[in-house]
Each structure stands twice: as structure tokens, then as C-alpha cells.
Design a protein around this motif. Structure first.
Motif: not given
Length: 90
Positions: A17-18, A23-24, A29-31, A64-65
């Protein structure tokens, strides 16, 4: 880099599940540095390794891409565009 070492490790991590974790973290995380590291991780998942990428693996990586492609940061774009090029060699 475990995920980029060979297809066995990449597929194992994808099975665990990577893709969902990436994606999570990307959304939570806005960084910008985290987003750059995640895009580099995605690039390593797309690297050509000892075996061709299966349809299942490709199906896990493509969303993801697609999502990362919409990012405004130059460095994220460089990594993701390189992943696009790598996938086009399949």
C-alpha cells in the motif's frame, strides 16, 4: 533506496500500500520538501529494473503521477516528467 533497487521490492511495497501512503502524505503535508521527496520516490518506482512493470504496478503508480503532474513546483515537475519518460520506454 529500496523501491528503486529492483522490481521485487517495488512490487512488494506497492502490495503493502505504499501508493496510498504516498498520496496521503502528499495531501496532508503542505511542506514543499516533502512533496519533492515524494515525487523523487515516485520516479524511483518508475525506474527500469530487472523485470518489466506489470499492469497492476502501473495501475497503482499512474494515479500518483497524474496527481503530481498538476503540481506547480519546478522540481516536482522535473521528477514526474522523468517518470513519464521512463514509463514511455516500457
Amino acid at each position: 533506496m529500496l523501491v528503486g533497487d529492483n522490481s521485487k521490492y517495488r512490487d512488494l511495497l506497492l502490495d503493502y500500500g505504499i501508493a496510498n501512503v504516498v498520496q496521503d502524505v502528499y495531501h496532508q503535508n503542505p511542506d514543499m520538501q516533502y512533496k519533492r521527496c515524494l515525487s523523487w520516490l515516485v520516479l524511483n518506482m518508475c525506474r527500469l529494473t530487472d523485470e518489466p512493470m506489470s499492469e497492476t504496478t502501473l495501475a497503482a503508480i499512474l494515479p500518483i503521477i497524474k496527481e503530481f503532474s498538476c503540481h506547480v513546483d519546478f522540481e516536482v515537475h522535473v521528477y514526474i516528467n522523468t517518470a513519464h519518460v521512463t514509463l514511455s520506454l516500457l
